[in-house]
Design a protein around this motif. Structure first.
Motif, PDB file in Angstrom:
ATOM      1  N   ILE A  25       0.773  -1.316  -0.059  1.00 30.56           N
ATOM      2  CA  ILE A  25      -0.054  -0.052  -0.079  1.00 30.56           C
ATOM      3  C   ILE A  25       0.897   1.311   0.075  1.00 30.56           C
ATOM      4  O   ILE A  25       0.459   2.151  -0.753  1.00 30.56           O
ATOM      5  N   ALA A  26       1.815   1.193   0.870  1.00 29.70           N
ATOM      6  CA  ALA A  26       2.757   2.567   0.957  1.00 29.70           C
ATOM      7  C   ALA A  26       3.424   2.684  -0.398  1.00 29.70           C
ATOM      8  O   ALA A  26       3.293   3.695  -0.906  1.00 29.70           O
ATOM      9  N   LEU A  27       3.957   1.614  -1.280  1.00 30.92           N
ATOM     10  CA  LEU A  27       4.600   1.753  -2.131  1.00 30.92           C
ATOM     11  C   LEU A  27       3.536   2.178  -3.582  1.00 30.92           C
ATOM     12  O   LEU A  27       3.873   3.074  -4.070  1.00 30.92           O
ATOM     13  N   ARG A  28       2.538   1.643  -3.589  1.00 32.25           N
ATOM     14  CA  ARG A  28       1.358   1.994  -4.403  1.00 32.25           C
ATOM     15  C   ARG A  28       0.688   3.601  -4.291  1.00 32.25           C
ATOM     16  O   ARG A  28       0.676   3.908  -5.331  1.00 32.25           O
ATOM     17  N   PRO A 223      -0.502  -8.928  -2.122  1.00 35.44           N
ATOM     18  CA  PRO A 223      -0.459  -7.618  -1.539  1.00 35.44           C
ATOM     19  C   PRO A 223      -0.786  -6.580  -2.398  1.00 35.44           C
ATOM     20  O   PRO A 223      -1.598  -5.578  -2.096  1.00 35.44           O
ATOM     21  N   GLU A 224      -0.401  -6.586  -3.624  1.00 38.12           N
ATOM     22  CA  GLU A 224      -0.758  -5.582  -4.785  1.00 38.12           C
ATOM     23  C   GLU A 224      -2.246  -5.540  -5.013  1.00 38.12           C
ATOM     24  O   GLU A 224      -2.730  -4.643  -5.214  1.00 38.12           O
ATOM     25  N   GLU A 225      -2.822  -6.633  -4.871  1.00 37.99           N
ATOM     26  CA  GLU A 225      -4.246  -6.503  -5.238  1.00 37.99           C
ATOM     27  C   GLU A 225      -5.142  -6.037  -4.153  1.00 37.99           C
ATOM     28  O   GLU A 225      -6.169  -5.473  -4.525  1.00 37.99           O
ATOM     29  N   ALA A 227      -3.643  -3.466  -2.242  1.00 39.39           N
ATOM     30  CA  ALA A 227      -3.319  -2.203  -2.570  1.00 39.39           C
ATOM     31  C   ALA A 227      -4.204  -1.518  -3.613  1.00 39.39           C
ATOM     32  O   ALA A 227      -4.533  -0.058  -3.169  1.00 39.39           O
ATOM     33  N   ALA A 228      -4.513  -2.235  -4.639  1.00 39.77           N
ATOM     34  CA  ALA A 228      -5.383  -1.396  -5.647  1.00 39.77           C
ATOM     35  C   ALA A 228      -6.627  -0.882  -5.046  1.00 39.77           C
ATOM     36  O   ALA A 228      -7.206   0.159  -5.485  1.00 39.77           O
ATOM     37  N   VAL A 229      -7.366  -1.609  -4.308  1.00 42.81           N
ATOM     38  CA  VAL A 229      -8.465  -1.127  -3.419  1.00 42.81           C
ATOM     39  C   VAL A 229      -8.542  -0.091  -2.491  1.00 42.81           C
ATOM     40  O   VAL A 229      -9.155   0.751  -2.380  1.00 42.81           O
ATOM     41  N   ALA A 230      -7.092  -0.195  -1.880  1.00 35.74           N
ATOM     42  CA  ALA A 230      -6.724   0.780  -1.001  1.00 35.74           C
ATOM     43  C   ALA A 230      -6.863   2.154  -1.639  1.00 35.74           C
ATOM     44  O   ALA A 230      -7.208   2.981  -1.034  1.00 35.74           O
ATOM     45  N   VAL A 231      -6.106   2.111  -2.726  1.00 39.39           N
ATOM     46  CA  VAL A 231      -5.841   3.406  -3.456  1.00 39.39           C
ATOM     47  C   VAL A 231      -7.236   3.952  -3.766  1.00 39.39           C
ATOM     48  O   VAL A 231      -7.307   5.278  -3.531  1.00 39.39           O
ATOM     49  N   PHE A 232      -8.218   3.186  -4.254  1.00 39.49           N
ATOM     50  CA  PHE A 232      -9.618   3.770  -4.674  1.00 39.49           C
ATOM     51  C   PHE A 232     -10.195   4.397  -3.444  1.00 39.49           C
ATOM     52  O   PHE A 232     -10.783   5.416  -3.547  1.00 39.49           O
ATOM     53  N   LEU A 233     -10.134   3.578  -2.248  1.00 32.61           N
ATOM     54  CA  LEU A 233     -10.705   4.003  -1.159  1.00 32.61           C
ATOM     55  C   LEU A 233     -10.380   5.262  -0.556  1.00 32.61           C
ATOM     56  O   LEU A 233     -10.720   6.241   0.078  1.00 32.61           O
ATOM     57  N   ALA A 234      -8.853   5.466  -0.794  1.00 29.09           N
ATOM     58  CA  ALA A 234      -8.236   6.814  -0.239  1.00 29.09           C
ATOM     59  C   ALA A 234      -8.403   7.880  -1.187  1.00 29.09           C
ATOM     60  O   ALA A 234      -8.036   9.116  -1.063  1.00 29.09           O
ATOM     61  N   SER A 235      -8.855   7.881  -2.609  1.00 29.67           N
ATOM     62  CA  SER A 235      -8.995   8.590  -3.482  1.00 29.67           C
ATOM     63  C   SER A 235     -10.168   9.569  -3.411  1.00 29.67           C
ATOM     64  O   SER A 235     -11.224   9.322  -2.842  1.00 29.67           O
ATOM     65  N   ASP A 236      -9.919  10.734  -4.243  1.00 34.83           N
ATOM     66  CA  ASP A 236     -11.172  11.474  -4.163  1.00 34.83           C
ATOM     67  C   ASP A 236     -12.341  10.799  -5.164  1.00 34.83           C
ATOM     68  O   ASP A 236     -13.549  11.103  -4.760  1.00 34.83           O
TER      69      ASP A 236
END
Ligand code: BGC
Length: 259
Positions: A25-28, A223-225, A227-236
């Protein structure tokens, strides 16, 4: 690296990002333009490596040692983030531990440790983070890495299941309390992901085969799979998403064995 990534201009803390899902998640997040506080408890080397990778790719990161269950540590981590990056937009409560054991064999100190890291930690981190978000007038995003075991019982892992179940209700309750301030909160519930927390399973080909047969998509996740969802939830883009759990489990939760 990214003036125009999906998290451009955001400051994020990812707890337990020295390895596993937190590391991914940190890297992504950094790839998507966020400045990232890489938090670790004991694995300084892992955290430094993540920071190095982020910087090599042109991103921004700091490393902070903190026990998520220690209020003073957490406050130092939040203050350091605000000082370094000018505010706080995103908190990912990822740090976790499990000590599987039959219920009658669980000593009270292990129960306390698992609850402290997996449930009290997120509580302490969220309280301090929300204060910082409000002070900076940020419409913050909170993402908790829980587990399918926030919902699905796992015999032989009672403290972990109790903590993750608690994290589910904490998230749901805070959804209501934080919505008026524009702060969203969601959980990600990973299934079987290949990370250090699963070391014992990963080392046993028989167990992996049984697990793969049980998971509708037929394999462990990466882990990357998650992280992909975490990016969405953290994004605008996730502006209207709050109070939910996103299962990232290859269908594991929905699997019913035939007779
Ligand atoms: C646990 C893993 C387990 C997985 C699926 C995760 O939350 O950490 O040990 O393999 O759930 O049961």
């Amino acid at each position: 690296m990214s003036g125009n990534g999906r998290l451009a201009g955001k400051a994020a803390i990812v707890t337990g990002s020295d390895s596993g899902i937190g590391r991914a998640i940190a890297l992504r997040f950094a790839q998507e333009g966020a400045a990232v506080t890489v938090n670790y408890h004991r694995n300084a080397q892992g955290a430094d490596e993540v920071k190095g990778l982020i910087e090599q790719a042109g991103g921004r990161a700091i490393v902070t040692q903190a026990d998520v269950a220690a209020t003073a540590d957490v406050q130092r981590m939040i203050d350091g983030t605000v000082r370094a990056f000018g505010g706080l937009d995103i908190l990912v409560n990822n740090a976790g531990v499990e000590i599987p054991k039959p219920f009658l064999d669980v000593p009270e100190d292990e129960w306390a440790l698992v609850l402290a890291t997996n449930l009290t930690g997120p509580f302490i981190c969220m309280q301090a983070a929300v204060r910082a978000m409000l002070q900076g007038q940020r419409k913050g995003r909170i993402v908790n890495i829980s587990s399918i075991h926030e919902d699905v019982p796992m015999p032989g892992n009672a403290p972990y299941c109790a903590a993750k179940g608690g994290l589910r209700m904490l998230m749901r309750t805070l959804c209501d309390e934080l919505a008026p301030q524009g702060i969203t909160i969601n959980n990600i519930a990973p299934g079987a992901i290949a990370t250090p927390i699963n070391q014992r399973t990963l080392a046993d080909p028989q167990k992996i085969a049984t697990l793969n047969a049980y998971i509708p998509l037929g394999r462990l996740g990466t882990p990357e799979e998650v992280a992909a969802v975490a990016v969405f939830l953290a994004s605008d883009e996730a502006s209207y998403v709050t109070g939910s759990t996103y299962f990232v489990d290859g269908g594991m939760t929905r699997h019913a064995l035939g007779l």
